[in-house]
Design an enzyme around this catalytic site. Structure first.
Site, PDB file in Angstrom:
ATOM      1  N   GLY A 233      10.175 -46.732  96.041  1.00 25.93           N
ATOM      2  CA  GLY A 233      10.885 -47.918  95.569  1.00 25.93           C
ATOM      3  C   GLY A 233      10.518 -48.215  94.130  1.00 25.93           C
ATOM      4  O   GLY A 233      10.110 -47.321  93.376  1.00 25.93           O
ATOM      5  N   SER A 234      10.639 -49.488  93.764  1.00 22.60           N
ATOM      6  CA  SER A 234      10.423 -49.866  92.367  1.00 22.60           C
ATOM      7  C   SER A 234       8.940 -49.840  92.017  1.00 22.60           C
ATOM      8  O   SER A 234       8.067 -49.999  92.884  1.00 22.60           O
ATOM      9  CB  SER A 234      10.976 -51.273  92.133  1.00 22.60           C
ATOM     10  OG  SER A 234      10.258 -52.193  92.925  1.00 22.60           O
ATOM     11  N   GLU A 255       5.947 -43.302  95.363  1.00 20.60           N
ATOM     12  CA  GLU A 255       7.025 -42.608  94.638  1.00 20.60           C
ATOM     13  C   GLU A 255       7.886 -43.695  94.004  1.00 20.60           C
ATOM     14  O   GLU A 255       8.670 -44.347  94.682  1.00 20.60           O
ATOM     15  CB  GLU A 255       7.855 -41.756  95.605  1.00 20.60           C
ATOM     16  CG  GLU A 255       7.071 -40.701  96.362  1.00 20.60           C
ATOM     17  CD  GLU A 255       6.568 -39.566  95.472  1.00 20.60           C
ATOM     18  OE1 GLU A 255       7.046 -39.446  94.326  1.00 20.60           O
ATOM     19  OE2 GLU A 255       5.690 -38.818  95.923  1.00 20.60           O
ATOM     20  N   LEU A 256       7.753 -43.874  92.684  1.00 22.87           N
ATOM     21  CA  LEU A 256       8.317 -45.073  92.050  1.00 22.87           C
ATOM     22  C   LEU A 256       9.426 -44.724  91.051  1.00 22.87           C
ATOM     23  O   LEU A 256      10.023 -43.660  91.140  1.00 22.87           O
ATOM     24  CB  LEU A 256       7.182 -45.855  91.394  1.00 22.87           C
ATOM     25  CG  LEU A 256       5.976 -46.097  92.322  1.00 22.87           C
ATOM     26  CD1 LEU A 256       4.847 -46.790  91.602  1.00 22.87           C
ATOM     27  CD2 LEU A 256       6.392 -46.856  93.567  1.00 22.87           C
ATOM     28  N   GLY A 257       9.679 -45.624  90.122  1.00 24.41           N
ATOM     29  CA  GLY A 257      10.833 -45.486  89.237  1.00 24.41           C
ATOM     30  C   GLY A 257      10.649 -44.434  88.158  1.00 24.41           C
ATOM     31  O   GLY A 257       9.646 -43.712  88.123  1.00 24.41           O
ATOM     32  N   CYS A 289      16.045 -42.423  91.204  1.00 26.62           N
ATOM     33  CA  CYS A 289      14.857 -42.520  90.345  1.00 26.62           C
ATOM     34  C   CYS A 289      14.765 -41.374  89.368  1.00 26.62           C
ATOM     35  O   CYS A 289      14.152 -41.499  88.326  1.00 26.62           O
ATOM     36  CB  CYS A 289      13.614 -42.603  91.195  1.00 26.62           C
ATOM     37  SG  CYS A 289      13.713 -44.108  92.057  1.00 26.62           S
ATOM     38  N   PHE A 385      19.197 -48.235  86.511  1.00 27.55           N
ATOM     39  CA  PHE A 385      19.684 -48.040  87.878  1.00 27.55           C
ATOM     40  C   PHE A 385      21.170 -48.376  87.966  1.00 27.55           C
ATOM     41  O   PHE A 385      21.637 -49.020  88.896  1.00 27.55           O
ATOM     42  CB  PHE A 385      18.863 -48.864  88.884  1.00 27.55           C
ATOM     43  CG  PHE A 385      18.190 -48.001  89.940  1.00 27.55           C
ATOM     44  CD1 PHE A 385      17.394 -46.922  89.592  1.00 27.55           C
ATOM     45  CD2 PHE A 385      18.355 -48.249  91.307  1.00 27.55           C
ATOM     46  CE1 PHE A 385      16.779 -46.113  90.541  1.00 27.55           C
ATOM     47  CE2 PHE A 385      17.743 -47.454  92.272  1.00 27.55           C
ATOM     48  CZ  PHE A 385      16.955 -46.387  91.883  1.00 27.55           C
TER      49      PHE A 385
END
Ligand SMILES: NC(=O)c1ccc[n+]([C@@H]2O[C@H](COP(=O)([O-])OP(=O)(O)OC[C@H]3O[C@@H](n4cnc5c(N)ncnc54)[C@H](O)[C@@H]3O)[C@@H](O)[C@H]2O)c1
Ligand SMILES: O=S(=O)(O)c1ccc(CO)cc1
Length: 488
Positions: A233-234, A255-257, A289, A385
């Protein structure tokens, strides 16, 4: 939905969630089709109390699941993969309707999900560790053991795959799972996964699918029965998850942006560069992402590139993905759309040129090109996004590296050039978890390790051989024929 659809009948999940059985939750939430605003049903939502009781139930069920013969676990994963193949069209139609995906993206998402299930089915039969050198008469083993209960918190953009990529290997390796899908995509990102494993014969309790908001996610991060959190996510929410998991001594994978650069060198094939850029920027309306958030173009081809990309953006068909072939569907909701519009506006105020786009009808944002973007411009740094190409000119390869690395993120980067040696040399200086030479930034094959650096993640990787490390932990086991006599 036609009568032949049997995996996800509305009557089964309407106002229900999955705890091994289909039951009511703490509240309900509308399943909304972003393309039309239509309500497709209502899913049940969990609350923190339900997380507590079901995490305890999962911890109990995990013991028997991990103790099963390895091929019994493999069989469940194989069966789930076959069921996903049998129901691929039905699942894909939910991905289209619930997440606003175009048909091609939904088909790809279901295909990689099936691949992830097949890959996971091979994990139970893998060697579980190694024999270590030790003193004579002692057998010394390092073996991987399940963690216990894995909490999986998933986003709305690739809801099915980004949940399954963690759920499938976790289960295969003997863990139980508490999955919290995003409430906006709880059918394709939650109900579908629950159904595949329910019908595949997974013992009740081993998988809990509990949709909910951020507070429910937060309850997962502090629950004492949950050993690990896998979060996608963010970066903002990921920081909170990371803090809470660390406070509660949980393993955490984030696991991010990303603000990913696609670098187009002046010797690149221009037509291919335009096609790669359009895919990297506009696929799933830019809500990925790995999306190419910056397009760095060398000065010699810059003007032609901007002209052709603008024409390409103009040619893309925008509309309801359920009705005919479109390349651009809706954004997930008004908040994501307004956020993208805000960045476009502030970018033009700061001097960027709006070549095309910047307009919207409902949740459909026209494919947009912003050119002449500089490092001082908000569009250079913000993850949008949305379907917005942010085009930046550069002079030398060293300038390209400096611009690409000028970000806190480090998920995916890509370089287009006819000179592979030159591209590889430039690639060596890029700070990124994924690097592609002669391709764009949106790439995943399931068997590759996937993860970012910096604000894109905490350095953990998921996928392929990384899964084995990710969803198990080492145990050192020694065996002697007889206990030794110690001096005291
Ligand atoms: N790197 C990736 O793989 C990836 C994937 C999708 C989205 N994103 C990022 O997410 C942003 C928007 O997507 P989003 O709305 O899904 O992001 P988000 O971070 O708000 O939500 C992702 C998931 O986390 C949950 N969540 C939110 N706050 C939480 C908290 N405090 N504790 C635990 N769980 C929490 C949400 O309910 C959802 O299930 C994008 O701008 C992008 O940066 C990253
Ligand atoms: O995490 S994301 O970058 O959004 C992402 C989207 C899709 C896929 C599937 O290939 C992997 C990662």
């Amino acid at each position: 939905m036609s009568q032949s659809h049997t995996l996800l009948p509305t009557a089964l999940w309407q106002e229900r969630l999955f705890t091994g059985e289909w039951r009511a939750g703490a509240s309900t939430s509308a399943v909304v089709e972003p393309a039309t605003g239509a309500e497709l049903g209502r899913v049940a939502l969990a609350d923190p109390a339900l997380i507590a009781s079901q995490a305890a139930a999962a911890a109990q069920a995990q013991k028997a699941w991990a103790a099963l013969p390895y091929d019994e676990r493999a069989k469940v994963l194989r069966k789930a993969a076959c069921l996903a193949e049998d129901h691929a069209d039905e699942i894909a139609s939910w991905v289209v309707r619930e997440s606003g995906s175009i048909q091609m993206k939904a088909g790809f998402e279901v295909a990689v999900t099936i691949k992830a299930l097949h890959e996971a089915s091979g994990l139970p039969s893998r060697s579980a560790g190694e024999v270590l050198p030790s003193e004579p008469g002692r057998l010394s083993l390092a073996r991987r053991r399940p963690l216990g209960v894995v909490g999986v918190i998933a986003p709305f953009n690739f809801p099915l795959y980004l949940a399954m990529r963690a759920v499938a290997p976790s289960l295969a390796l003997g863990n139980a799972v508490v999955l919290k899908p995003d409430p906006r995509t709880a059918v394709c990102g939650g109900v579908a996964i629950a159904r595949l494993f329910e019908l595949a014969g997974l013992p009740a309790g081993v998988l809990q699918v509990l949709p909910g908001d951020g507070a429910v996610g937060a309850a997962i991060t502090s629950d004492p029965h949950i050993a690990m959190i896998h979060f996608t996510g963010s970066t903002a929410a990921g920081r909170k998850v990371g803090e809470a998991a660390s406070r509660n001594l949980k393993k955490v994978s984030l696991e991010l942006g990303g603000k990913n650069s696609l670098i187009v060198l002046d010797d690149a094939d221009l037509d291919l560069a335009i096609a790669n850029t359009a895919w990297g920027v506009y696929l799933h309306q830019g809500q990925i992402c790995m999306s190419a958030g910056r397009v760095l173009v060398q000065r010699g081809i810059y003007d032609s590139f901007v002209q052709q990309l603008t024409a390409k953006a103009r040619s893309l068909k925008v509309g309801n993905p359920l009705q005919g072939e479109v390349q651009i569907g809706p954004l997930i909701n008004a908040a994501q759309r307004d956020r993208a519009l805000r960045v476009i506006e502030s970018a033009t105020q700061a001097g960027a040129v709006l070549e095309v786009g910047g307009t919207h009808e409902g949740l459909f944002l026209a494919p947009t090109v912003l050119s002449g973007v500089t490092p001082e411009n908000p569009a250079f740094h913000e993850e949008i996004f949305g379907p917005v190409a942010v085009v930046i000119p550069f002079d030398t390869d060293a300038d390209a590296a400096r611009l690409a690395n000028d970000t806190e993120y480090g998920l995916s980067m890509a370089i287009l050039s006819r000179d592979v040696g030159r591209a590889l040399q430039l690639g060596e200086s890029l700070h990124t978890g994924l690097l592609h030479i002669n391709d764009q930034t949106v790439n995943d094959e399931v068997v590759n390790p996937f993860g970012g650096v910096g604000a894109s993640g905490n350095g953990s990787s998921i996928g392929g051989s990384a899964n084995w490390e990710e969803f198990t932990q080492w145990q050192w086991l020694t065996v002697k024929g007889q206990a030794p006599a110690y001096p005291f």
